[in-house]
Motif scaffolding. Structure first.
Motif, PDB file in Angstrom:
ATOM      1  N   UNK A 158      44.809  32.086  15.277  1.00 38.74           N
ATOM      2  CA  UNK A 158      45.132  31.547  16.610  1.00 38.74           C
ATOM      3  C   UNK A 158      44.919  30.036  16.601  1.00 38.74           C
ATOM      4  N   UNK A 159      45.858  29.290  17.206  1.00 33.22           N
ATOM      5  CA  UNK A 159      45.798  27.836  17.179  1.00 33.22           C
ATOM      6  C   UNK A 159      44.642  27.325  18.023  1.00 33.22           C
ATOM      7  N   UNK A 160      44.287  26.049  17.774  1.00 33.71           N
ATOM      8  CA  UNK A 160      43.195  25.425  18.520  1.00 33.71           C
ATOM      9  C   UNK A 160      43.528  25.381  20.012  1.00 33.71           C
ATOM     10  N   UNK A 161      44.801  25.102  20.329  1.00 34.82           N
ATOM     11  CA  UNK A 161      45.207  25.025  21.734  1.00 34.82           C
ATOM     12  C   UNK A 161      45.014  26.369  22.430  1.00 34.82           C
ATOM     13  N   UNK A 162      45.381  27.448  21.738  1.00 25.00           N
ATOM     14  CA  UNK A 162      45.229  28.783  22.318  1.00 25.00           C
ATOM     15  C   UNK A 162      43.753  29.159  22.451  1.00 25.00           C
ATOM     16  N   UNK A 207      41.328  27.044  22.981  1.00 22.49           N
ATOM     17  CA  UNK A 207      40.830  26.286  24.129  1.00 22.49           C
ATOM     18  C   UNK A 207      41.250  26.956  25.439  1.00 22.49           C
ATOM     19  N   UNK A 208      42.467  27.497  25.436  1.00 20.73           N
ATOM     20  CA  UNK A 208      42.977  28.151  26.643  1.00 20.73           C
ATOM     21  C   UNK A 208      42.191  29.414  26.950  1.00 20.73           C
ATOM     22  N   UNK A 209      41.885  30.206  25.934  1.00 21.04           N
ATOM     23  CA  UNK A 209      41.121  31.438  26.166  1.00 21.04           C
ATOM     24  C   UNK A 209      39.672  31.112  26.511  1.00 21.04           C
ATOM     25  N   UNK A 210      39.122  30.053  25.918  1.00 21.18           N
ATOM     26  CA  UNK A 210      37.756  29.652  26.271  1.00 21.18           C
ATOM     27  C   UNK A 210      37.683  29.214  27.735  1.00 21.18           C
ATOM     28  N   UNK A 262      44.423  41.458  20.770  1.00 23.29           N
ATOM     29  CA  UNK A 262      44.496  41.739  19.333  1.00 23.29           C
ATOM     30  C   UNK A 262      43.538  40.860  18.542  1.00 23.29           C
ATOM     31  N   UNK A 263      43.195  39.695  19.095  1.00 22.51           N
ATOM     32  CA  UNK A 263      42.263  38.793  18.424  1.00 22.51           C
ATOM     33  C   UNK A 263      40.812  39.084  18.828  1.00 22.51           C
ATOM     34  N   UNK A 264      40.620  40.171  19.585  1.00 23.34           N
ATOM     35  CA  UNK A 264      39.284  40.627  19.972  1.00 23.34           C
ATOM     36  C   UNK A 264      38.569  39.642  20.897  1.00 23.34           C
ATOM     37  N   UNK A 265      39.337  38.987  21.781  1.00 19.75           N
ATOM     38  CA  UNK A 265      38.741  38.128  22.796  1.00 19.75           C
ATOM     39  C   UNK A 265      38.492  38.902  24.089  1.00 19.75           C
ATOM     40  N   UNK A 266      39.453  39.768  24.439  1.00 22.85           N
ATOM     41  CA  UNK A 266      39.370  40.530  25.677  1.00 22.85           C
ATOM     42  C   UNK A 266      39.754  41.977  25.407  1.00 22.85           C
TER      43      UNK A 266
END
Length: 256
Positions: free
Chosen positions: A1-5, A7-10, A42-46
């Motif tokens: 996942x990109x840095x921008x994405x 930052x968006x999820x954070x 899918x990235x296990x954030x939510x």
């Protein structure tokens, strides 16, 4: 996942208190598409707790976090009311050591979403939708863990209890609660009674307040309160209270 994405999820995860439920509708309004949410999943954030509701990984859902989402993200008037509000405010006649059920009230056109109804919150949820009182009148903010939730003030909460009588709430218990409400503000009570559309609730509230002998009762202006016409009978073989044109249980009228 990109840095921008990232930052968006954070930003997403830090935008609300820990333990809050995130509504898909609210996330969409804030720029998070369904496709992006699935990537975060899918990235296990939510993770999902039902259609339209998400949690951050590591958090466990509670009904408080779910209710906070309904109030703050969906702007619904659903709130803790009745005996639950009275208990939280220390005004219930019988205080439970452990919460086994909660009472929620909302507007006549408001419904609990399917994910809320289907999820096991560890408590029984009793929900009532009605417009007998204005949706935002007689509410206050109360801290519940990480959340500030809207709950009914004591006067509104007792009116909500009376609304449920006699089928879902004992009248004698309502009177026992009324006995403890000796410091209500007459102005607030007056506003609620004037706005209330339930004749039953208004008559019972005033009857109980007078029977309890509260000082604030003498400041209530009856002339501006519509108590309706005709008689009301809540029980068979009860006692008729002529001033309020209501038949109440003998156990209530004889309660001392």
């Amino acid at each position: 996942m990109s840095l921008e994405k990232e930052q968006k999820i954070n930003h997403l995860l830090n935008a609300q208190p820990s333990g809050v439920v995130y509504l898909s509708s609210w996330l969409t309004e804030n720029g998070f598409s369904t496709q992006l949410l699935n990537r975060y999943k899918n990235s296990n954030w939510i993770y999902s707790i039902g259609t339209g509701a998400w949690m951050r990984v590591g958090d466990s859902p509670t009904y408080q976090g779910a209710l906070f989402a309904l109030q703050r993200q969906a702007d619904l008037n659903i709130h803790l009311g009745g005996k639950t509000a009275l208990s939280l405010l220390g005004k219930a006649h019988y205080l439970e050591l452990a919460t086994k059920q909660i009472t929620l009230f909302g507007g006549s056109n408001e419904r609990l979403p399917a994910w809320f109804l289907k999820y096991d919150w560890g408590v029984t949820v009793n929900y009532f939708s009605s417009s007998f009182l204005p949706p935002k009148m007689g509410l206050r903010s109360l801290e519940q863990g990480a959340f500030n939730l809207l709950v009914s003030t004591p006067a509104r909460a007792l009116m909500e209890c009376l609304y449920l009588t006699p089928q879902k709430q004992e009248l004698v218990e309502c009177y026992e609660i009324m006995e403890g409400l000796n410091n209500l503000r007459p102005k607030q009570v007056q506003e609620l009674l004037m706005a209330c559309t339930s004749i039953k609730v208004k008559r019972l509230f005033l009857y109980m307040a007078e029977k309890a002998g509260h000082d604030w009762f003498k400041y209530i202006d009856f002339e501006n309160i519509d108590l309706g016409k005709g008689k009301r009978s809540l029980v068979k073989d009860g006692v008729y209270i002529s001033k309020y044109r209501t038949t109440v249980p003998k156990a209530l009228e004889n309660y001392e």
